[in-house]
Design a protein around this motif. Sequence first.
Motif, PDB file in Angstrom:
ATOM      1  N   PRO A 103       0.829  -1.215   0.000  1.00  0.00           N
ATOM      2  CA  PRO A 103       0.000   0.000   0.000  1.00  0.00           C
ATOM      3  C   PRO A 103       0.861   1.262   0.000  1.00  0.00           C
ATOM      4  N   THR A 104       0.300   2.336  -0.509  1.00  0.00           N
ATOM      5  CA  THR A 104       1.065   3.576  -0.617  1.00  0.00           C
ATOM      6  C   THR A 104       1.450   4.137   0.746  1.00  0.00           C
ATOM      7  N   ALA A 105       0.591   3.926   1.750  1.00  0.00           N
ATOM      8  CA  ALA A 105       0.895   4.431   3.093  1.00  0.00           C
ATOM      9  C   ALA A 105       1.836   3.463   3.791  1.00  0.00           C
ATOM     10  N   THR A 106       3.080   3.444   3.360  1.00  0.00           N
ATOM     11  CA  THR A 106       4.072   2.538   3.933  1.00  0.00           C
ATOM     12  C   THR A 106       5.246   3.338   4.473  1.00  0.00           C
ATOM     13  N   ALA A 107       5.857   2.809   5.517  1.00  0.00           N
ATOM     14  CA  ALA A 107       7.039   3.461   6.080  1.00  0.00           C
ATOM     15  C   ALA A 107       8.267   3.272   5.189  1.00  0.00           C
ATOM     16  N   LEU A 108       8.103   2.453   4.148  1.00  0.00           N
ATOM     17  CA  LEU A 108       9.234   2.147   3.257  1.00  0.00           C
ATOM     18  C   LEU A 108       9.053   2.805   1.894  1.00  0.00           C
ATOM     19  N   ALA A 109       8.458   4.002   1.884  1.00  0.00           N
ATOM     20  CA  ALA A 109       8.161   4.674   0.623  1.00  0.00           C
ATOM     21  C   ALA A 109       9.412   4.968  -0.197  1.00  0.00           C
ATOM     22  N   TRP A 110      10.559   5.083   0.469  1.00  0.00           N
ATOM     23  CA  TRP A 110      11.801   5.364  -0.245  1.00  0.00           C
ATOM     24  C   TRP A 110      12.374   4.125  -0.931  1.00  0.00           C
ATOM     25  N   ALA A 111      11.971   2.948  -0.520  1.00  0.00           N
ATOM     26  CA  ALA A 111      12.618   1.720  -0.989  1.00  0.00           C
ATOM     27  C   ALA A 111      12.564   1.525  -2.510  1.00  0.00           C
ATOM     28  N   PRO A 112      11.400   1.707  -3.171  1.00  0.00           N
ATOM     29  CA  PRO A 112      11.393   1.525  -4.627  1.00  0.00           C
ATOM     30  C   PRO A 112      12.349   2.457  -5.356  1.00  0.00           C
ATOM     31  N   ALA A 113      12.401   3.729  -4.916  1.00  0.00           N
ATOM     32  CA  ALA A 113      13.312   4.678  -5.569  1.00  0.00           C
ATOM     33  C   ALA A 113      14.766   4.270  -5.361  1.00  0.00           C
ATOM     34  N   LEU A 114      15.100   3.844  -4.150  1.00  0.00           N
ATOM     35  CA  LEU A 114      16.478   3.457  -3.865  1.00  0.00           C
ATOM     36  C   LEU A 114      16.869   2.192  -4.624  1.00  0.00           C
ATOM     37  N   CYS A 115      15.966   1.217  -4.666  1.00  0.00           N
ATOM     38  CA  CYS A 115      16.284  -0.042  -5.351  1.00  0.00           C
ATOM     39  C   CYS A 115      16.349   0.147  -6.869  1.00  0.00           C
ATOM     40  N   TYR A 116      15.353   0.837  -7.419  1.00  0.00           N
ATOM     41  CA  TYR A 116      15.383   1.043  -8.869  1.00  0.00           C
ATOM     42  C   TYR A 116      16.528   1.969  -9.254  1.00  0.00           C
ATOM     43  N   GLY A 117      16.729   3.033  -8.472  1.00  0.00           N
ATOM     44  CA  GLY A 117      17.845   3.933  -8.751  1.00  0.00           C
ATOM     45  C   GLY A 117      19.178   3.226  -8.634  1.00  0.00           C
ATOM     46  N   GLY A 118      19.294   2.312  -7.654  1.00  0.00           N
ATOM     47  CA  GLY A 118      20.528   1.533  -7.540  1.00  0.00           C
ATOM     48  C   GLY A 118      20.755   0.656  -8.749  1.00  0.00           C
ATOM     49  N   GLY A 119      19.678   0.034  -9.245  1.00  0.00           N
ATOM     50  CA  GLY A 119      19.802  -0.784 -10.446  1.00  0.00           C
ATOM     51  C   GLY A 119      20.187   0.034 -11.662  1.00  0.00           C
ATOM     52  N   VAL A 120      19.603   1.232 -11.760  1.00  0.00           N
ATOM     53  CA  VAL A 120      19.951   2.124 -12.875  1.00  0.00           C
ATOM     54  C   VAL A 120      21.416   2.538 -12.794  1.00  0.00           C
ATOM     55  N   ALA A 121      21.899   2.809 -11.586  1.00  0.00           N
ATOM     56  CA  ALA A 121      23.304   3.196 -11.420  1.00  0.00           C
ATOM     57  C   ALA A 121      24.238   2.070 -11.830  1.00  0.00           C
ATOM     58  N   LEU A 122      23.805   0.826 -11.603  1.00  0.00           N
ATOM     59  CA  LEU A 122      24.634  -0.327 -11.978  1.00  0.00           C
ATOM     60  C   LEU A 122      24.557  -0.638 -13.469  1.00  0.00           C
ATOM     61  N   ASP A 123      23.503  -0.136 -14.130  1.00  0.00           N
ATOM     62  CA  ASP A 123      23.354  -0.384 -15.559  1.00  0.00           C
ATOM     63  C   ASP A 123      24.508   0.276 -16.314  1.00  0.00           C
ATOM     64  N   GLY A 124      25.174  -0.455 -17.093  1.00  0.00           N
ATOM     65  CA  GLY A 124      26.349   0.056 -17.805  1.00  0.00           C
ATOM     66  C   GLY A 124      27.632  -0.320 -17.110  1.00  0.00           C
ATOM     67  N   LEU A 125      27.594  -0.402 -15.771  1.00  0.00           N
ATOM     68  CA  LEU A 125      28.798  -0.821 -15.053  1.00  0.00           C
ATOM     69  C   LEU A 125      29.152  -2.263 -15.386  1.00  0.00           C
ATOM     70  N   ASP A 126      28.109  -3.116 -15.515  1.00  0.00           N
ATOM     71  CA  ASP A 126      28.388  -4.503 -15.842  1.00  0.00           C
ATOM     72  C   ASP A 126      29.045  -4.634 -17.208  1.00  0.00           C
ATOM     73  N   GLY A 127      28.560  -3.831 -18.177  1.00  0.00           N
ATOM     74  CA  GLY A 127      29.185  -3.864 -19.502  1.00  0.00           C
ATOM     75  C   GLY A 127      30.607  -3.356 -19.486  1.00  0.00           C
ATOM     76  N   THR A 128      30.841  -2.303 -18.709  1.00  0.00           N
ATOM     77  CA  THR A 128      32.192  -1.761 -18.585  1.00  0.00           C
ATOM     78  C   THR A 128      33.143  -2.795 -17.975  1.00  0.00           C
ATOM     79  N   VAL A 129      32.658  -3.469 -16.933  1.00  0.00           N
ATOM     80  CA  VAL A 129      33.473  -4.500 -16.290  1.00  0.00           C
ATOM     81  C   VAL A 129      33.752  -5.636 -17.277  1.00  0.00           C
ATOM     82  N   ALA A 130      32.711  -6.041 -18.024  1.00  0.00           N
ATOM     83  CA  ALA A 130      32.885  -7.134 -18.980  1.00  0.00           C
ATOM     84  C   ALA A 130      33.919  -6.781 -20.041  1.00  0.00           C
TER      85      ALA A 130
END
Length: 256
Positions: A103-130
């Motif tokens: 539900p929207t009224a959650t104490a973890l409202a920041w979690a989706p932004a942090l998780c998706y933003g973290g994944g976006v930050a890692l996007d491209g890093l894997d290719g660079t490492v490869a």
Amino acid sequence: MAEARPRRSVRVGVGVGLPLVAALALAVLLSRLLPATAAGRWGLSPPVVAGVCWAGQLWYVGYGIDPGRATGAVWRRLFGLANAVTLVRGALYAVVAGFVVVPTATALAWAPALCYGGGVALDGLDGTVARTVGRETEIGRRLDMAFDTFGFVVAPLVAVLWGLLPVWYLSISAARYVFRGAVWARRVRGLPVGDLPDGDLSRYLAGVQMLFVTIALVPPVPTEFVWTLAPVVLAPSLAVFARDYLAVSGRLPGRR
């Protein structure tokens, strides 16, 4: 026959065993780290939803792997440094998927932004490492494509369900599948399928979409601002999908 057994074991391990183990591990981890998500909408458990989504991504990747002759090499390529970064990105996107039933009224409202933003930050890093360690593989390509597509679906879906984006923004999630379905239909009908145009613009706009969705998920960002900006961000990406289909169908000048 003896050679077929190890190949079959690799298919079962990568295509079935790994997704099941990963799903259980992620579900247990989330239930302990994020106990506030133990109960979700529609009687669904967010940790279980995240685990199932994680398993589905890995199953899709494992299903298309050809073990070849060197069965051990499949496991080494899958768990190489670059692919490990990609796997972390997929796990983060799976966590975002769990918030579809939160539900929207959650104490973890920041979690989706942090998780998706973290994944976006890692996007491209894997290719660079490869490229740096010389380990670009077909497995890595499938992982990257699967996770990118999955992230483009679940992150906007969470934003829409939480009222942070308009429902029509999901057209960007559907556009990839509509495009692929249209190309598949042409092949089934025996019609020619041409080459895609230069992909730099598509990659740039995909990056813009990822950044915008991340911003939309950040709780303090005004929803009115996001809704106003949404059509401006969405229109160019939809136009590129239309351009790509016109190109592969030979309707653009100079392309057959």
